[in-house]
Design a protein around this motif. Structure first.
Motif, PDB file in Angstrom:
ATOM      1  N   LEU A  78       0.838  -1.197   0.000  1.00 46.32           N
ATOM      2  CA  LEU A  78       0.000   0.000   0.000  1.00 46.32           C
ATOM      3  C   LEU A  78       0.874   1.249   0.000  1.00 46.32           C
ATOM      4  O   LEU A  78       1.907   1.301   0.673  1.00 46.32           O
ATOM      5  N   THR A  79       0.446   2.243  -0.759  1.00 49.82           N
ATOM      6  CA  THR A  79       1.152   3.519  -0.798  1.00 49.82           C
ATOM      7  C   THR A  79       0.376   4.619  -0.096  1.00 49.82           C
ATOM      8  O   THR A  79       0.872   5.741   0.027  1.00 49.82           O
ATOM      9  N   ASP A  80      -0.847   4.302   0.358  1.00 49.39           N
ATOM     10  CA  ASP A  80      -1.678   5.293   1.039  1.00 49.39           C
ATOM     11  C   ASP A  80      -2.751   4.558   1.819  1.00 49.39           C
ATOM     12  O   ASP A  80      -2.956   3.348   1.638  1.00 49.39           O
ATOM     13  N   ASP A  81      -3.453   5.276   2.709  1.00 46.49           N
ATOM     14  CA  ASP A  81      -4.614   4.696   3.378  1.00 46.49           C
ATOM     15  C   ASP A  81      -5.690   4.388   2.339  1.00 46.49           C
ATOM     16  O   ASP A  81      -5.741   4.985   1.257  1.00 46.49           O
ATOM     17  N   LEU A  82      -6.573   3.440   2.702  1.00 47.62           N
ATOM     18  CA  LEU A  82      -7.651   3.029   1.805  1.00 47.62           C
ATOM     19  C   LEU A  82      -8.957   3.061   2.589  1.00 47.62           C
ATOM     20  O   LEU A  82      -9.047   2.492   3.674  1.00 47.62           O
ATOM     21  N   THR A  83      -9.969   3.745   2.052  1.00 42.70           N
ATOM     22  CA  THR A  83     -11.272   3.834   2.707  1.00 42.70           C
ATOM     23  C   THR A  83     -12.329   3.263   1.785  1.00 42.70           C
ATOM     24  O   THR A  83     -12.449   3.685   0.629  1.00 42.70           O
ATOM     25  N   CYS A  84     -13.105   2.283   2.292  1.00 43.33           N
ATOM     26  CA  CYS A  84     -14.051   1.543   1.458  1.00 43.33           C
ATOM     27  C   CYS A  84     -15.445   1.570   2.076  1.00 43.33           C
ATOM     28  O   CYS A  84     -15.599   1.360   3.284  1.00 43.33           O
ATOM     29  N   PRO A  85     -16.491   1.775   1.265  1.00 41.17           N
ATOM     30  CA  PRO A  85     -17.856   1.768   1.794  1.00 41.17           C
ATOM     31  C   PRO A  85     -18.374   0.371   2.094  1.00 41.17           C
ATOM     32  O   PRO A  85     -19.319   0.202   2.854  1.00 41.17           O
TER      33      PRO A  85
END
Length: 379
Positions: free
Chosen positions: A49-56
């Motif tokens: 991962l290169t960044d945070d991930l936000t998923c619905p």
């Protein structure tokens, strides 16, 4: 020779290109991905991962064997539904170095043959495992966090983790929880054989061993601050199936160790019961005569138990308080053997055991009751 310098230069250049290619391959292994990851992706190569991930909804699915997911210090966030990571029937999955939070399940494993290892992963959502083998480890306890586990027909290893919430192991033979801090929840172990629980601190985190769990080892743990019993353990059906409870410390619980089946085929030895509010060990037999087993309760130490009793009364109307309290509706064949149990400063008796329920193995030191009891000598 004409052209020789040119040939030498060409060969040298080719060698340099080969070395450069090898270096690049080592730095970025084949199949590795550092591209942006999106919600719903199915990972079939090693991924960082290169960044945070936000998923619905659901976040990521492992879609091949031997995939390494490096969270790289980032967080996968959910909105309360779906799975942070779904692994079904994949072997060799590794997850490391990050946080998964905000999902119905942080990791969901469903399929026989699944093998997953998570290292230094903070799971702020429960783990659900069906028929898989999962390992959670931490370089330190606060780096590995498990917020509740349900594991059925699988194998769990938790090593140097912090565990909170409800943890349930069903048909989880050969599992291990060691060197971990368990707090603010409970552990239930059912139909589980030859598992090991060692070196843990159970803080307000009662543990229960059901009567269909066999040959488990509970050793060198601390059970403390439980409002009920620090450890509840019931009978196993054959002597060779006995669970072993040894070298543990029980302190500050209402009851240290509780058994509702007269410790039948349960080995309790070399534990320390210190400052438990009502009683160190409470053993009761609501059934018939043949409820005890030959395994001794031996070499345990009882200090300062029973000074803040809950008012618990046994089936015979006797107040439960002190070191060891046994109660039975009938005489036992064979009786429970008590040997080399010692204590000081306990409220009530070191041992309370009605006639016909215990056999004296010698060396018990402390006040015993009721008096007279021809089956028990204490000094």
């Amino acid at each position: 020779m004409p052209g020789a310098p040119t040939v030498a230069i060409a060969r040298g250049a080719a060698a340099c290109l080969l070395l450069l290619s090898a270096a690049l391959t080592s730095a970025n292994p084949a199949g590795a991905s550092t591209s942006a990851v999106a919600c719903g992706d199915v990972l079939t190569t090693n991924t960082t991962l290169t960044d945070d991930l936000t998923c619905p909804g659901g976040a990521l699915t492992i879609g091949a064997n031997d995939v390494d997911l490096d969270l790289n210090g980032h967080t996968i966030n959910g909105s309360g539904t779906g799975n942070g990571l779904l692994v079904a029937g994949r072997r060799g999955t590794t997850v490391r170095n990050g946080t998964i939070t905000g999902f119905a399940y942080g990791i969901y494993v469903d399929f026989g043959g699944t093998v997953l290892t998570a290292t230094d992963v903070r799971l702020l959502a429960p783990v659900d495992v069906w028929r898989g083998t999962v390992t959670f480890t931490g370089t330190r306890r606060d780096a590995c966090l498990l917020s509740g586990i349900r594991l059925i027909d699988g194998l769990l290893t938790a090593d140097r983790c912090t565990v909170t919430g409800q943890t349930v192991l069903v048909r989880s033979s050969g599992s291990t929880i060691r060197d971990s801090a368990l707090t603010g929840g409970s552990l239930t172990v059912s139909a589980t054989d030859r598992s090991v629980f060692t070196g843990n601190v159970f803080d307000a985190f009662p543990m229960g061993l059901s009567n269909d769990s066999r040959r488990n080892l509970v050793k060198t743990n601390v059970f403390k601050n439980s409002p009920t019993a620090g450890l509840g353990a019931n009978e196993t059906f054959l002597p060779q199936d006995a669970n072993t409870i040894e070298y543990n410390v029980f302190t500050g619980n209402d009851i240290g160790l509780h058994s509702s089946s007269m410790l039948k085929h349960l080995i309790v030895r070399k534990n320390v019961f210190n400052g438990n509010k009502t009683v160190g060990i409470f053993v009761e037999n609501p059934w018939g005569t043949n409820r005890a087993g030959p395994d001794p309760v031996s070499d345990n130490v009882f200090v300062g138990n029973g000074h803040n009793p809950s008012g618990l009364v046994d089936r015979l109307g006797q107040t439960v308080q002190g070191g060891i309290h046994l109660t039975s509706r009938a005489a036992l064949t064979p009786p429970v053997t008590l040997r080399n149990n010692v204590g000081t400063g306990n409220a009530g008796h070191l041992i309370w055991a009605p006639p016909g329920t215990v056999a004296d193995g010698g060396g018990n030191q402390g006040p015993c009751g009721p008096t007279p009891n021809p089956d028990l000598t204490c000094w």
